[in-house]
Motif scaffolding. Sequence first.
Motif, PDB file in Angstrom:
ATOM      1  N   UNK A   1       0.815  -1.221   0.000  1.00 24.90           N
ATOM      2  CA  UNK A   1       0.000   0.000   0.000  1.00 24.90           C
ATOM      3  C   UNK A   1       0.849   1.271   0.000  1.00 24.90           C
ATOM      4  N   UNK A   2       2.180   1.137   0.100  1.00 22.52           N
ATOM      5  CA  UNK A   2       3.030   2.315   0.272  1.00 22.52           C
ATOM      6  C   UNK A   2       2.833   3.331  -0.849  1.00 22.52           C
ATOM      7  N   UNK A   3       2.872   4.609  -0.449  1.00 23.82           N
ATOM      8  CA  UNK A   3       2.710   5.702  -1.396  1.00 23.82           C
ATOM      9  C   UNK A   3       1.264   6.069  -1.674  1.00 23.82           C
ATOM     10  N   UNK A   4       0.321   5.434  -0.973  1.00 26.45           N
ATOM     11  CA  UNK A   4      -1.102   5.636  -1.248  1.00 26.45           C
ATOM     12  C   UNK A   4      -1.756   6.455  -0.143  1.00 26.45           C
ATOM     13  N   UNK A   5      -2.706   7.295  -0.545  1.00 31.56           N
ATOM     14  CA  UNK A   5      -3.572   8.002   0.398  1.00 31.56           C
ATOM     15  C   UNK A   5      -4.981   7.433   0.263  1.00 31.56           C
ATOM     16  N   UNK A   6      -5.543   6.979   1.369  1.00 32.37           N
ATOM     17  CA  UNK A   6      -6.905   6.452   1.379  1.00 32.37           C
ATOM     18  C   UNK A   6      -7.806   7.412   2.157  1.00 32.37           C
ATOM     19  N   UNK A   7      -8.945   7.731   1.575  1.00 31.87           N
ATOM     20  CA  UNK A   7      -9.930   8.605   2.212  1.00 31.87           C
ATOM     21  C   UNK A   7     -11.056   7.717   2.736  1.00 31.87           C
ATOM     22  N   UNK A   8     -11.220   7.678   4.045  1.00 30.31           N
ATOM     23  CA  UNK A   8     -12.114   6.725   4.692  1.00 30.31           C
ATOM     24  C   UNK A   8     -13.410   7.407   5.128  1.00 30.31           C
ATOM     25  N   UNK A   9     -14.522   6.849   4.700  1.00 33.68           N
ATOM     26  CA  UNK A   9     -15.834   7.378   5.093  1.00 33.68           C
ATOM     27  C   UNK A   9     -16.753   6.227   5.463  1.00 33.68           C
ATOM     28  N   UNK A  10     -17.885   6.585   6.041  1.00 37.03           N
ATOM     29  CA  UNK A  10     -18.944   5.618   6.236  1.00 37.03           C
ATOM     30  C   UNK A  10     -19.659   5.351   4.923  1.00 37.03           C
ATOM     31  N   UNK A  11     -20.754   4.563   4.955  1.00 36.74           N
ATOM     32  CA  UNK A  11     -21.437   4.168   3.728  1.00 36.74           C
ATOM     33  C   UNK A  11     -22.369   5.227   3.165  1.00 36.74           C
ATOM     34  N   UNK A  12     -22.635   6.291   3.937  1.00 41.07           N
ATOM     35  CA  UNK A  12     -23.572   7.330   3.503  1.00 41.07           C
ATOM     36  C   UNK A  12     -23.220   8.620   4.235  1.00 41.07           C
TER      37      UNK A  12
END
Length: 288
Positions: free
Chosen positions: A187-198
């Motif tokens: 996963x290195x070098x990645x930005x993940x944007x985490x949200x709920x389902x709605x």
Amino acid sequence: MSVLLLGATGRIGPHVARELVSRGVAVAALVRDPSRAAAVLPAAVALVAGDFHDDTAVQRALEGATSLLLLTPHGPDMAAAQQRLVGWAAKAGARVVKISGTSSAIRADGPDAGRQHWQVEQELAASGLGYVILRPNAFMQTLLPPVAATLQAKGVIRNPLGSAGISLIDCADIGEAAAEVLTDPGHDGTTYVLTGPAAPTYADIAATIEAITGRAVPVADVTPEEMADAARLRGASDWEAGHLAELLTRFRAGASEFVTDDVKRLIGRDPRSVADFVNDHRSDFTAA
């Protein structure tokens, strides 16, 4: 593989620790109060007494660590502290997984906390280290317990966002996602944007509570500034109250209505919903 956790006893850290231990990963945590930490972390976590402001303690805790969870409190000196910690991680040769919240505020011209997160992210990207950035949106564990408390005390919930929605995420899902990227350098070098389902509005949240508990849940509109003033009366510093007002103003303008599939990509299932949270904490929302 060995993971060092900073921020291990907060809203997210215990979830990360439990998931890592369940995967058979060696986990250590730098903690100021080992007795308190022992009460909220799995017994398998090695507790290193110290503070992240203490360079000697940080160096000692990083010995043998292959990955570092970088999670420290918001505050006016957050960026300086995290940049120093990135430097120690580089000397130890540890990958860094940084949790930057709240995702919609992270930009060069964002509010102070968001701007500080952005600065540290830029340094990580230029550091040569393996790194992953997790940008969760607002936490259910931050917003919903005060909703429950106000509902029980006043019989009403206060809505500072008007008609805007917000894609709240459960800290348990953040913890599971963090464990995944802490243990997989792919996963290195990645930005993940985490949200709920709605992205429910406060009216939607009230309707969810009504449907689950059977009680009436009236909604009273307030301004972000009124919420900040209330926080000051509860003992918040001017910086903390200002940070709250800045975030709520952005949320009210719709900045956190977006929804992503990054949680499902990382943990293989849909993120938990507000209804899931209310069901799990039904007694907190049910009329006495």
